[in-house]
Design a protein around this motif. Structure first.
Motif, PDB file in Angstrom:
ATOM      1  N   GLN A 298       0.850  -1.188   0.000  1.00  0.00           N
ATOM      2  CA  GLN A 298       0.000   0.000   0.000  1.00  0.00           C
ATOM      3  C   GLN A 298       0.885   1.237   0.000  1.00  0.00           C
ATOM      4  N   THR A 299       0.466   2.280  -0.712  1.00  0.00           N
ATOM      5  CA  THR A 299       1.220   3.525  -0.753  1.00  0.00           C
ATOM      6  C   THR A 299       0.334   4.689  -0.351  1.00  0.00           C
ATOM      7  N   GLN A 300       0.905   5.600   0.422  1.00  0.00           N
ATOM      8  CA  GLN A 300       0.190   6.795   0.869  1.00  0.00           C
ATOM      9  C   GLN A 300       0.701   7.991   0.075  1.00  0.00           C
ATOM     10  N   ALA A 301      -0.183   8.607  -0.668  1.00  0.00           N
ATOM     11  CA  ALA A 301       0.194   9.742  -1.502  1.00  0.00           C
ATOM     12  C   ALA A 301       0.373  10.998  -0.652  1.00  0.00           C
ATOM     13  N   ALA A 302       0.804  12.069  -1.309  1.00  0.00           N
ATOM     14  CA  ALA A 302       1.035  13.327  -0.598  1.00  0.00           C
ATOM     15  C   ALA A 302      -0.240  13.891   0.011  1.00  0.00           C
ATOM     16  N   ASP A 303      -1.421  13.553  -0.570  1.00  0.00           N
ATOM     17  CA  ASP A 303      -2.679  14.059  -0.023  1.00  0.00           C
ATOM     18  C   ASP A 303      -3.211  13.212   1.129  1.00  0.00           C
ATOM     19  N   GLY A 304      -2.474  12.151   1.525  1.00  0.00           N
ATOM     20  CA  GLY A 304      -2.878  11.319   2.660  1.00  0.00           C
ATOM     21  C   GLY A 304      -3.688  10.096   2.304  1.00  0.00           C
ATOM     22  N   SER A 305      -4.072   9.922   1.055  1.00  0.00           N
ATOM     23  CA  SER A 305      -4.888   8.773   0.660  1.00  0.00           C
ATOM     24  C   SER A 305      -4.012   7.533   0.456  1.00  0.00           C
ATOM     25  N   TRP A 306      -4.566   6.351   0.803  1.00  0.00           N
ATOM     26  CA  TRP A 306      -3.865   5.076   0.643  1.00  0.00           C
ATOM     27  C   TRP A 306      -4.403   4.352  -0.582  1.00  0.00           C
ATOM     28  N   ASN A 307      -3.484   3.777  -1.367  1.00  0.00           N
ATOM     29  CA  ASN A 307      -3.864   3.056  -2.570  1.00  0.00           C
ATOM     30  C   ASN A 307      -3.000   1.803  -2.716  1.00  0.00           C
ATOM     31  N   LEU A 308      -3.549   0.820  -3.408  1.00  0.00           N
ATOM     32  CA  LEU A 308      -2.800  -0.399  -3.698  1.00  0.00           C
ATOM     33  C   LEU A 308      -1.727  -0.098  -4.736  1.00  0.00           C
ATOM     34  N   LEU A 309      -0.498  -0.550  -4.471  1.00  0.00           N
ATOM     35  CA  LEU A 309       0.609  -0.337  -5.399  1.00  0.00           C
ATOM     36  C   LEU A 309       1.032  -1.683  -5.970  1.00  0.00           C
ATOM     37  N   ARG A 310       0.977  -1.802  -7.278  1.00  0.00           N
ATOM     38  CA  ARG A 310       1.354  -3.047  -7.931  1.00  0.00           C
ATOM     39  C   ARG A 310       2.849  -3.007  -8.285  1.00  0.00           C
ATOM     40  N   PRO A 311       3.584  -4.048  -7.914  1.00  0.00           N
ATOM     41  CA  PRO A 311       5.020  -4.065  -8.248  1.00  0.00           C
ATOM     42  C   PRO A 311       5.236  -4.292  -9.734  1.00  0.00           C
ATOM     43  N   THR A 312       6.343  -3.786 -10.246  1.00  0.00           N
ATOM     44  CA  THR A 312       6.682  -4.012 -11.641  1.00  0.00           C
ATOM     45  C   THR A 312       7.231  -5.421 -11.861  1.00  0.00           C
ATOM     46  N   SER A 313       7.812  -6.012 -10.807  1.00  0.00           N
ATOM     47  CA  SER A 313       8.340  -7.365 -10.910  1.00  0.00           C
ATOM     48  C   SER A 313       8.521  -7.931  -9.508  1.00  0.00           C
ATOM     49  N   GLY A 337       7.036  11.901  -3.150  1.00  0.00           N
ATOM     50  CA  GLY A 337       6.472  12.317  -1.866  1.00  0.00           C
ATOM     51  C   GLY A 337       5.552  11.288  -1.238  1.00  0.00           C
ATOM     52  N   SER A 338       5.855  10.014  -1.401  1.00  0.00           N
ATOM     53  CA  SER A 338       4.964   8.954  -0.934  1.00  0.00           C
ATOM     54  C   SER A 338       5.592   8.170   0.207  1.00  0.00           C
ATOM     55  N   ARG A 339       4.735   7.409   0.874  1.00  0.00           N
ATOM     56  CA  ARG A 339       5.143   6.492   1.937  1.00  0.00           C
ATOM     57  C   ARG A 339       4.506   5.138   1.628  1.00  0.00           C
ATOM     58  N   THR A 340       5.325   4.136   1.362  1.00  0.00           N
ATOM     59  CA  THR A 340       4.853   2.833   0.912  1.00  0.00           C
ATOM     60  C   THR A 340       5.130   1.789   1.981  1.00  0.00           C
ATOM     61  N   THR A 341       4.143   0.917   2.222  1.00  0.00           N
ATOM     62  CA  THR A 341       4.258  -0.122   3.241  1.00  0.00           C
ATOM     63  C   THR A 341       4.101  -1.495   2.600  1.00  0.00           C
ATOM     64  N   LEU A 342       5.057  -2.404   2.894  1.00  0.00           N
ATOM     65  CA  LEU A 342       4.990  -3.794   2.454  1.00  0.00           C
ATOM     66  C   LEU A 342       4.732  -4.666   3.672  1.00  0.00           C
ATOM     67  N   ARG A 343       3.813  -5.623   3.514  1.00  0.00           N
ATOM     68  CA  ARG A 343       3.503  -6.547   4.606  1.00  0.00           C
ATOM     69  C   ARG A 343       3.416  -7.963   4.059  1.00  0.00           C
ATOM     70  N   TYR A 344       3.931  -8.916   4.818  1.00  0.00           N
ATOM     71  CA  TYR A 344       3.759 -10.333   4.516  1.00  0.00           C
ATOM     72  C   TYR A 344       3.929 -11.128   5.803  1.00  0.00           C
ATOM     73  N   SER A 345       3.329 -12.312   5.817  1.00  0.00           N
ATOM     74  CA  SER A 345       3.260 -13.132   7.030  1.00  0.00           C
ATOM     75  C   SER A 345       4.144 -14.360   6.901  1.00  0.00           C
ATOM     76  N   PHE A 346       4.472 -14.937   8.059  1.00  0.00           N
ATOM     77  CA  PHE A 346       5.267 -16.165   8.084  1.00  0.00           C
ATOM     78  C   PHE A 346       4.862 -17.015   9.280  1.00  0.00           C
ATOM     79  N   ASP A 347       5.167 -18.297   9.187  1.00  0.00           N
ATOM     80  CA  ASP A 347       5.054 -19.236  10.304  1.00  0.00           C
ATOM     81  C   ASP A 347       6.447 -19.526  10.837  1.00  0.00           C
ATOM     82  N   LYS A 348       6.540 -19.771  12.128  1.00  0.00           N
ATOM     83  CA  LYS A 348       7.822 -20.088  12.748  1.00  0.00           C
ATOM     84  C   LYS A 348       7.972 -21.598  12.859  1.00  0.00           C
ATOM     85  N   GLY A 349       9.043 -22.110  12.283  1.00  0.00           N
ATOM     86  CA  GLY A 349       9.299 -23.542  12.314  1.00  0.00           C
ATOM     87  C   GLY A 349       9.777 -24.000  13.690  1.00  0.00           C
TER      88      GLY A 349
END
Length: 371
Positions: A298-313, A337-349
């Motif tokens: 997700q990326t937060q634009a300069a106006d404060g709105s959050w949008n889905l950001l698709r990776p190029t690869s 002027g953006s703030r982008t957040t990446l999230r993913y989950s994991f299990d602990k072996g």
């Protein structure tokens, strides 16, 4: 320690996380065939620099596919397999500095090697050293080897009892500069100056510009035994000289609690006035089993709105228990002027009791992500 960009600004060279890192491109063959050469390289470096690099094996070695594309061999247009290993628990000490100094042409006898005082280096707020060996195009297009050594140190003068109005270079490092190294074609000390408030003595041999800031150059061939004096103008908040923060910054941390599952969250900030192409690489140990379908950007634009950001690869390598780590690579275009957040989950072996590190109650060390 880690580089504090909010306090020190952009690092002079690529910032290094806590621990030890080895990266090499092994020519010819595939990943399996390059394994023996990779093991030979890490063992050789371990012996030369008295470090624990021999503990880099398949469990902590990744093969990046998108990252480090800019570091490819310019002379051969790249070939081979890129290997990247990291030891997050490795600490740097004097037994690593001594062989590093021996790689210098004049070691610590003359030139800038005279300033490398281990007592001051290892009591500093930040210390990082490294070297690189690559191929480049030399004169007349000839392919030559390029060897570089780097050392980054952040010293707090107030912690050494130096006054706020100024000090000399010899007081700061407790070493006196001598003559230039006879084997060096150039031996200089460069001081990047703030916009105002700093006077240097004696007069530098020359001045230049770097990213719009003045740089004073002291030439040891023309000014042997020079002792640079720094005189600061009085100011209310001593030590709080404004530093320019990097246009791209990253912060990563682990989420969740308990011993069964968790997640990773990384924040990428683009302070620039135009979009930036970046590649994010995160290598996690095999006992953190990452779920690729949980990746959310997700990326937060300069106006404060959050949008889905698709990776190029994207490139994802799942972990193999006690065999290889998992790696997540994402190529992104960060809006201005953006703030982008990446999230993913994991299990602990589940780990055997012999696989827990010493003092397991303090937790596990995980290598830093790379942008």
């Amino acid at each position: 320690g880690g580089w504090r960009e909010s306090k020190w600004g952009s690092p002079p060279v690529n910032s290094q996380g806590i621990g030890a890192e080895v990266r090499a491109r092994i020519k010819g063959g595939d990943v399996i065939q390059s394994e023996s050469q990779w093991r030979g390289l890490t063992n050789a470096l371990s012996g030369v620099f008295c470090a624990s690099l021999n503990f880099i094996d398949t469990t902590n070695t990744a093969t990046p596919q998108l990252t480090f594309a800019a570091d490819r061999d310019a002379a051969t247009a790249t070939s081979g397999v890129l290997r990247h290993g990291y030891l997050p628990r490795e600490n740097v000490c004097t037994e690593n500095l001594t062989p590093w100094i021996k790689q210098l042409p004049c070691q610590s006898k003359s030139g800038l090697g005279l300033l490398l005082n281990p007592y001051r280096l290892y009591s500093a707020d930040f210390h990082s050293m490294g070297l690189s060996l690559s191929f480049a195009k030399g004169p007349k297009g000839k392919r030559v080897q390029q060897y570089k050594q780097r050392l980054s140190v952040v010293v707090d003068p107030s912690a050494l009892g130096l006054g706020g109005d100024g000090w000399t270079l010899s007081e700061l490092v407790d070493r006196q500069l001598g003559t230039a190294c006879p084997a060096a074609t150039r031996s200089t000390v460069r001081v990047i100056q703030p916009s105002s408030g700093l006077k240097l003595a004696p007069k530098p041999a020359s001045t230049t510009k770097l990213a719009g800031r003045g740089v004073s150059v002291f030439d040891l061939r023309k000014q042997p035994n020079v002792d640079i004096a720094f005189e600061f103008a009085p100011q209310k908040d001593y030590g709080a000289w404004p530093s320019e923060r990097p246009s791209i910054s990253a912060h990563r941390y682990v989420t969740g609690h308990g011993g069964s599952n968790g997640g990773v969250e990384a924040t990428l900030t683009n302070r620039g006035d135009r979009a930036a192409n970046v590649t994010y690489l995160d290598v996690l140990p095999w006992y953190l089993r990452v779920y690729s379908h949980t990746l959310d950007i997700q990326t937060q634009a300069a106006d404060g709105s959050w949008n889905l950001l698709r990776p190029t690869s994207t490139a994802f390598t799942p972990a193999i228990d006690r065999g290889r780590p998992s790696s997540v690579e994402v190529a992104l275009v960060l809006p201005a002027g953006s703030r982008t957040t990446l999230r993913y989950s994991f299990d602990k072996g589940f780990l055997k009791y012999t696989e827990h590190p010493p003092d397991a109650n303090r937790g596990f060390n995980i290598g830093p992500a790379i942008v």
